[in-house]
Design an enzyme around this catalytic site. Sequence first.
Site, PDB file in Angstrom:
ATOM      1  N   ARG A  61       0.822  -1.215   0.000  1.00 18.65           N
ATOM      2  CA  ARG A  61       0.000   0.000   0.000  1.00 18.65           C
ATOM      3  C   ARG A  61       0.855   1.263   0.000  1.00 18.65           C
ATOM      4  O   ARG A  61       0.545   2.245  -0.683  1.00 18.65           O
ATOM      5  CB  ARG A  61      -0.878  -0.026   1.246  1.00 18.65           C
ATOM      6  CG  ARG A  61      -2.278   0.423   1.020  1.00 18.65           C
ATOM      7  CD  ARG A  61      -3.095   0.324   2.298  1.00 18.65           C
ATOM      8  NE  ARG A  61      -3.846  -0.911   2.415  1.00 18.65           N
ATOM      9  CZ  ARG A  61      -4.903  -1.243   1.663  1.00 18.65           C
ATOM     10  NH1 ARG A  61      -5.323  -0.430   0.725  1.00 18.65           N
ATOM     11  NH2 ARG A  61      -5.532  -2.376   1.835  1.00 18.65           N
ATOM     12  N   ARG A  87      -9.961   2.514  -2.805  1.00 21.92           N
ATOM     13  CA  ARG A  87      -8.736   2.034  -2.166  1.00 21.92           C
ATOM     14  C   ARG A  87      -8.644   2.616  -0.758  1.00 21.92           C
ATOM     15  O   ARG A  87      -9.007   3.782  -0.550  1.00 21.92           O
ATOM     16  CB  ARG A  87      -7.477   2.480  -2.936  1.00 21.92           C
ATOM     17  CG  ARG A  87      -7.369   1.965  -4.343  1.00 21.92           C
ATOM     18  CD  ARG A  87      -7.295   0.477  -4.455  1.00 21.92           C
ATOM     19  NE  ARG A  87      -6.169  -0.122  -3.741  1.00 21.92           N
ATOM     20  CZ  ARG A  87      -6.063  -1.432  -3.511  1.00 21.92           C
ATOM     21  NH1 ARG A  87      -7.011  -2.259  -3.884  1.00 21.92           N
ATOM     22  NH2 ARG A  87      -5.010  -1.907  -2.870  1.00 21.92           N
ATOM     23  N   ASN A 103     -14.356  13.176  -0.225  1.00 24.70           N
ATOM     24  CA  ASN A 103     -14.864  11.881  -0.675  1.00 24.70           C
ATOM     25  C   ASN A 103     -16.383  11.913  -0.678  1.00 24.70           C
ATOM     26  O   ASN A 103     -16.996  12.652   0.094  1.00 24.70           O
ATOM     27  CB  ASN A 103     -14.372  10.791   0.296  1.00 24.70           C
ATOM     28  CG  ASN A 103     -14.821   9.399  -0.126  1.00 24.70           C
ATOM     29  OD1 ASN A 103     -14.713   9.031  -1.307  1.00 24.70           O
ATOM     30  ND2 ASN A 103     -15.327   8.616   0.822  1.00 24.70           N
ATOM     31  N   HIS A 105     -19.684   9.305  -0.281  1.00 21.42           N
ATOM     32  CA  HIS A 105     -20.010   7.956   0.193  1.00 21.42           C
ATOM     33  C   HIS A 105     -21.528   7.790   0.183  1.00 21.42           C
ATOM     34  O   HIS A 105     -22.254   8.663   0.675  1.00 21.42           O
ATOM     35  CB  HIS A 105     -19.453   7.749   1.608  1.00 21.42           C
ATOM     36  CG  HIS A 105     -19.700   6.359   2.102  1.00 21.42           C
ATOM     37  ND1 HIS A 105     -19.007   5.266   1.626  1.00 21.42           N
ATOM     38  CD2 HIS A 105     -20.589   5.875   3.010  1.00 21.42           C
ATOM     39  CE1 HIS A 105     -19.445   4.169   2.223  1.00 21.42           C
ATOM     40  NE2 HIS A 105     -20.405   4.513   3.064  1.00 21.42           N
ATOM     41  N   GLU A 139      -9.605   7.754   8.844  1.00 21.39           N
ATOM     42  CA  GLU A 139     -10.659   6.790   9.153  1.00 21.39           C
ATOM     43  C   GLU A 139     -11.390   6.419   7.862  1.00 21.39           C
ATOM     44  O   GLU A 139     -11.718   7.315   7.080  1.00 21.39           O
ATOM     45  CB  GLU A 139     -11.636   7.551  10.062  1.00 21.39           C
ATOM     46  CG  GLU A 139     -12.480   6.776  10.985  1.00 21.39           C
ATOM     47  CD  GLU A 139     -13.463   7.739  11.644  1.00 21.39           C
ATOM     48  OE1 GLU A 139     -14.603   7.353  11.826  1.00 21.39           O
ATOM     49  OE2 GLU A 139     -13.065   8.898  11.919  1.00 21.39           O
TER      50      GLU A 139
HETATM   51  C1  GAR Z   1     -20.723   6.026  -5.849  1.00 25.20           C
HETATM   52  O1  GAR Z   1     -21.989   5.587  -5.455  1.00 25.20           O
HETATM   53  C2  GAR Z   1     -19.928   6.513  -4.648  1.00 25.20           C
HETATM   54  O2  GAR Z   1     -20.716   7.171  -3.708  1.00 25.20           O
HETATM   55  C3  GAR Z   1     -19.371   5.211  -4.111  1.00 25.20           C
HETATM   56  O3  GAR Z   1     -18.991   4.491  -5.258  1.00 25.20           O
HETATM   57  C4  GAR Z   1     -19.868   4.847  -6.341  1.00 25.20           C
HETATM   58  C5  GAR Z   1     -19.015   5.230  -7.522  1.00 25.20           C
HETATM   59  O4  GAR Z   1     -19.799   5.471  -8.653  1.00 25.20           O
HETATM   60  N1  GAR Z   1     -18.254   5.433  -3.244  1.00 25.20           N
HETATM   61  C6  GAR Z   1     -17.977   4.684  -2.172  1.00 25.20           C
HETATM   62  O5  GAR Z   1     -18.621   3.702  -1.865  1.00 25.20           O
HETATM   63  C7  GAR Z   1     -16.778   5.138  -1.346  1.00 25.20           C
HETATM   64  N2  GAR Z   1     -16.683   4.410  -0.138  1.00 25.20           N
HETATM   65  P1  GAR Z   1     -19.205   6.304  -9.883  1.00 25.20           P
HETATM   66  O6  GAR Z   1     -17.894   5.621 -10.277  1.00 25.20           O
HETATM   67  O7  GAR Z   1     -20.234   6.143 -10.950  1.00 25.20           O
HETATM   68  O8  GAR Z   1     -19.006   7.719  -9.440  1.00 25.20           O
END
Ligand code: GAR
Length: 213
Positions: A61, A87, A103, A105, A139
């Site tokens: 990593r 990641r 970010n 989420h 976190e």
């Molecule tokens: C989205 O729903 C985002 O919120 C999530 O991945 C998806 C990516 O979609 N992110 C996470 O879960 C982060 N922990 P995209 O590639 O179409 O933007």
Amino acid sequence: MKSVVILISGRGSNMRSIVEAGVPARICAVISNRPDAAGLDYAREHGIPTAVVDHTAFADRAAFDAALSAEIDRHAPDLVVLAGFMRILTPEFVDRYRARMINIHPSLLPAFTGLHTHRRAIEAGCKVAGVTVHFVTGELDGGPIIAQTAVPVLPHDSEATLAARVLAQEHVLYPDVVRWFATGRLSLRDGRAVLADDDTPAGGALRVPGADV
Ligand code: GAR
């Protein structure tokens, strides 16, 4: 104009929503850890420089994060936007971009960090779900919350229907937050996200579509 680097791992629909919203920032690169990320094609087609830092090519990593930050730093961005970047990041990497990495989420954090957020929300019997944009700390899916949008969980929702309802709101919320940062309104102060010059009752950062907040 502030400069932004967007990190993706897959589809890239959130990256696309930021590009299409025309936020007043220079998107100087889209970087993926996966060579086959579909979002890379969209970025290339729209003349945005792309790069791949393939995590499978690194021993650990720390080595991957060092290569990734070298690629990011070539663009000297004001803001690093994680848009479906799947990641876990080392503390050194997170520290390097403290107060300038965000970010998105797909849950109302701090509930449901990690994967399968929609399935877990349905299984728990949640009546509301949603999306959170936050500053990144060490976190996982944690850090000072900038903005959230809530959506209802309907009685007959499947994981797919709930995900679609949340994703539609992700595509509204994330460009707004990037715009706030780009226009100098958003900052991190004493561990909390602060939005300046905001005259809406809920601070602009709470959205419950249909409710007048
Ligand atoms: C989205 O729903 C985002 O919120 C999530 O991945 C998806 C990516 O979609 N992110 C996470 O879960 C982060 N922990 P995209 O590639 O179409 O933007």
